[in-house]
Motif scaffolding. Structure first.
Motif, short mmCIF file in Angstrom:
data_model
loop_
_atom_site.label_atom_id
_atom_site.label_comp_id
_atom_site.label_asym_id
_atom_site.label_seq_id
_atom_site.Cartn_x
_atom_site.Cartn_y
_atom_site.Cartn_z
N ALA A 113 0.84 -1.20 0.00
CA ALA A 113 0.00 0.00 0.00
C ALA A 113 0.87 1.25 0.00
O ALA A 113 0.58 2.22 -0.71
CB ALA A 113 -0.93 -0.01 1.22
N ALA A 114 1.95 1.22 0.78
CA ALA A 114 2.83 2.39 0.87
C ALA A 114 3.50 2.71 -0.46
O ALA A 114 3.63 3.88 -0.84
CB ALA A 114 3.88 2.17 1.95
N ALA B 13 -6.64 -6.80 7.75
CA ALA B 13 -7.50 -5.91 8.52
C ALA B 13 -8.89 -5.83 7.90
O ALA B 13 -9.86 -5.48 8.57
CB ALA B 13 -6.88 -4.52 8.61
N VAL B 14 -8.99 -6.16 6.61
CA VAL B 14 -10.29 -6.26 5.95
C VAL B 14 -10.76 -7.70 5.93
O VAL B 14 -11.86 -8.02 6.37
CB VAL B 14 -10.23 -5.71 4.51
CG1 VAL B 14 -11.58 -5.92 3.80
CG2 VAL B 14 -9.85 -4.26 4.50
N LEU C 206 -3.53 -7.43 -4.39
CA LEU C 206 -4.66 -6.99 -5.20
C LEU C 206 -5.37 -5.79 -4.57
O LEU C 206 -5.90 -4.94 -5.29
CB LEU C 206 -5.63 -8.15 -5.40
CG LEU C 206 -5.09 -9.29 -6.28
CD1 LEU C 206 -6.06 -10.46 -6.29
CD2 LEU C 206 -4.82 -8.81 -7.70
N ASP C 207 -5.36 -5.69 -3.24
CA ASP C 207 -5.86 -4.48 -2.58
C ASP C 207 -5.06 -3.26 -3.04
O ASP C 207 -5.63 -2.18 -3.28
CB ASP C 207 -5.75 -4.61 -1.06
CG ASP C 207 -6.75 -5.57 -0.44
OD1 ASP C 207 -7.69 -5.99 -1.14
OD2 ASP C 207 -6.59 -5.90 0.75
N ALA C 208 -3.74 -3.44 -3.15
CA ALA C 208 -2.89 -2.33 -3.59
C ALA C 208 -3.20 -1.92 -5.03
O ALA C 208 -3.19 -0.74 -5.38
CB ALA C 208 -1.41 -2.72 -3.45
N VAL C 209 -3.50 -2.90 -5.87
CA VAL C 209 -3.88 -2.60 -7.26
C VAL C 209 -5.19 -1.81 -7.28
O VAL C 209 -5.33 -0.82 -8.02
CB VAL C 209 -4.02 -3.90 -8.07
CG1 VAL C 209 -4.64 -3.61 -9.44
CG2 VAL C 209 -2.66 -4.56 -8.25
N PHE D 129 -13.15 0.58 -1.34
CA PHE D 129 -13.67 -0.63 -0.69
C PHE D 129 -14.50 -1.46 -1.65
O PHE D 129 -14.46 -2.70 -1.61
CB PHE D 129 -14.49 -0.26 0.55
CG PHE D 129 -13.65 0.14 1.74
CD1 PHE D 129 -12.69 -0.71 2.24
CD2 PHE D 129 -13.81 1.38 2.34
CE1 PHE D 129 -11.90 -0.35 3.33
CE2 PHE D 129 -13.04 1.76 3.43
CZ PHE D 129 -12.07 0.89 3.92
N ARG D 130 -15.24 -0.82 -2.54
CA ARG D 130 -16.02 -1.58 -3.51
C ARG D 130 -15.11 -2.25 -4.53
O ARG D 130 -15.36 -3.39 -4.96
CB ARG D 130 -17.04 -0.66 -4.19
CG ARG D 130 -18.15 -0.22 -3.24
CD ARG D 130 -19.19 0.62 -3.96
NE ARG D 130 -20.26 1.02 -3.01
CZ ARG D 130 -21.31 1.76 -3.35
NH1 ARG D 130 -21.45 2.18 -4.61
NH2 ARG D 130 -22.20 2.08 -2.45
N ALA D 131 -14.05 -1.57 -4.93
CA ALA D 131 -13.12 -2.15 -5.90
C ALA D 131 -12.36 -3.32 -5.30
O ALA D 131 -12.22 -4.38 -5.93
CB ALA D 131 -12.15 -1.08 -6.40
#
Length: 480
Positions: free
Chosen positions: A31-32, A336-337, A353-356, A374-376
């Protein structure tokens, strides 16, 4: 000392002065690196003092257990950190990158996947990388630390988040130095929580008046124990062994080669089946389903260090994507999700994939970012969740919602796994779905359904295809 590298030359327009990431987990690191392209500075706040070499740390207790980077996760990491996969391989991390099926021993739902020939795929596109978790995390962290606008603040606890008076926007964090006990606040345009399964964001949202996100649960009570080993060179052809639960058997094992000619042997049990926390007990526990040549190799191995044990009571998905209201400036990623049953090895790949999803949303600007993100991210989480849930809920004592569509999907997966015992083309398509490369709907392609029907009809008639016939079938097929 590593040379600090500038921001990417193709960096998009800036969206703010500072982004803060809570936790230097794999989810936090990826994420960073995405946020570094959109904010003047990025600060990662981590409670541990981070080692300057690959080492298990307190904040990642699962670091001593088996980790495998699924194919899609490997692709994303190499995109975010160009050349990372080559760097890992050069540093000694093993990889399955030649499509040679004899180097894998995989069993899912009681079906042993084909173990001869090669998959009809481009090998590098479906490579499986097998660094240990500390080794991978250290290499990614070094890459992040080399970015000029990123700082990792070690040895600090986050004690809370700050917000505007009307509570519509998160404005930063409160933290305390673990050594000096000094407290301070850090302002931020965006805060991303990557502190793992125990994250407190949902409680913070409740205090702000937004309520907590709904949660989806699958209660499976997984317990797994791992032992690091040295296995004499030349003992095994396999690089990766994954024997999942089968009918009437909610237990299984992994054996994975890592860097420095080390291996990790893991056994696990679900719904009350607990492996013994000692090496001799692990071997006995695996004796029911482990092939003889693998047991012989394990008995010849030299244990390294102590056995590690970890428990996961349930898979849990916090549905931030379904919340009617969210404050601006606050995101959540990784465990965390959503935290998955670890036996499926999905965690690091879903974090990537969260980072993408975050990158794609940031490219469209800052307005309404939390809702869009969040939806993506939920779209990729949903695919991984359904794959894992279908396998877990096939075990009768596992608690969770069993829908009609899930029961139908389970039958289709069983037909698929029957075909994977002998058909390399079907196996290749299964690999792509399981590795989160292709969506599951690809398995419904008419050509694939036809091959499933042929394989299952052959099984019911008690006939088995010759290896020569299957080799010909695979050779004549285009890459899946």
């Amino acid at each position: 000392m590593m040379t600090r590298i500038p921001r990417r030359a193709t960096s998009p327009s800036r969206l703010g002065e500072r982004a803060v990431v809570l936790g230097a987990s794999m989810a936090g690191l990826v994420a960073a690196t995405v946020l570094a392209d959109f904010f003047e500075t990025v600060t990662v706040i981590e409670r541990d003092v981070l080692p300057d070499h690959p080492a298990v740390r307190r904040g990642v207790p699962q670091g001593r257990h088996v980790h495998v980077l699924l194919q899609r996760g490997a692709q994303v990491l190499d995109e975010l950190f160009p050349g990372l996969l080559d760097e890992l391989a050069a540093a000694g991390a093993p990889a399955w990158n030649d499509a040679d099926l004899s180097e894998l021993h995989l069993s899912f739902g009681g079906h042993e996947m084909i173990r001869w020939g090669r998959l009809p795929i481009e090998p590098k596109d479906m490579a499986i990388y097998m660094p240990s978790r500390p080794f991978l995390e250290w290499h990614v962290r070094r890459r992040l630390q080399a970015m000029r606008n990123v700082t990792i603040l070690e040895g600090h606890d986050v004690t809370g988040l700050t917000s505007t008076a009307d509570r519509r926007r998160v404005t930063g964090v409160r933290m305390v130095d673990r050594n000096s006990a000094a407290e301070r606040e850090l302002t931020a345009d965006i805060v991303t929580d990557a502190t793992g399964r125990g994250a407190h964001t949902s409680a913070f949202l409740e205090r702000l008046g937004y309520g907590r996100p709904a949660e989806d649960h699958i209660v499976m009570h997984t317990t797994y124990v791992s032992q690091s080993l040295r296995i004499p060179k030349g003992t095994l052809k396999e690089k990766l062994v994954d024997i999942g639960p089968g009918p009437g058997r909610p237990t299984g094992m992994f054996l994975v080669g890592n860097e420095d000619n080390t291996w990790v042997f893991t056994v696990f049990g679900m719904v009350g089946h607990q492996p013994p926390p000692d090496f001799a007990g692990m071997l006995s526990f695996a004796g029911e389903y482990c092939p003889a040549h693998l047991l012989a190799a394990l008995r010849a191995a030299e244990p390294i260090g102590e056995v590690a044990q970890h428990r996961m009571p349930s898979s849990r998905w916090r549905r931030y994507d379904k919340m009617p209201r969210l404050p601006d400036g606050l995101l959540v990623c990784g465990d965390a999700v959503c935290s998955f049953n670890p036996i499926y090895g999905q965690g690091m790949t879903v974090a990537a994939l969260d980072a993408v999803a975050l990158r794609d949303c940031l490219r469209r600007g800052g307005p309404d970012l939390p809702r869009r993100y969040f939806r993506a991210s939920a779209r990729s989480i949903k695919v991984a969740w359904r794959i894992a849930a279908g396998s877990d809920l096939a075990i009768p004592k596992v608690q969770g919602r069993r829908s009609r569509s899930m029961r139908a999907t389970s039958r289709l997966v069983d037909w698929m796994l029957v075909a994977c015992e002998s058909d390399p083309v079907v196996a290749a398509r299964f690999f792509k779905v399981n590795g989160l490369i292709d969506p599951p709907v690809r398995l419904l392609h008419p050509a694939t359904v036809y091959r499933l029907a042929v394989a299952n009809l052959r099984r019911r008639r008690g006939a088995a295809p010759s290896r020569q016939a299957e080799r010909s079938c695979g050779a004549e097929s285009r890459p899946a």
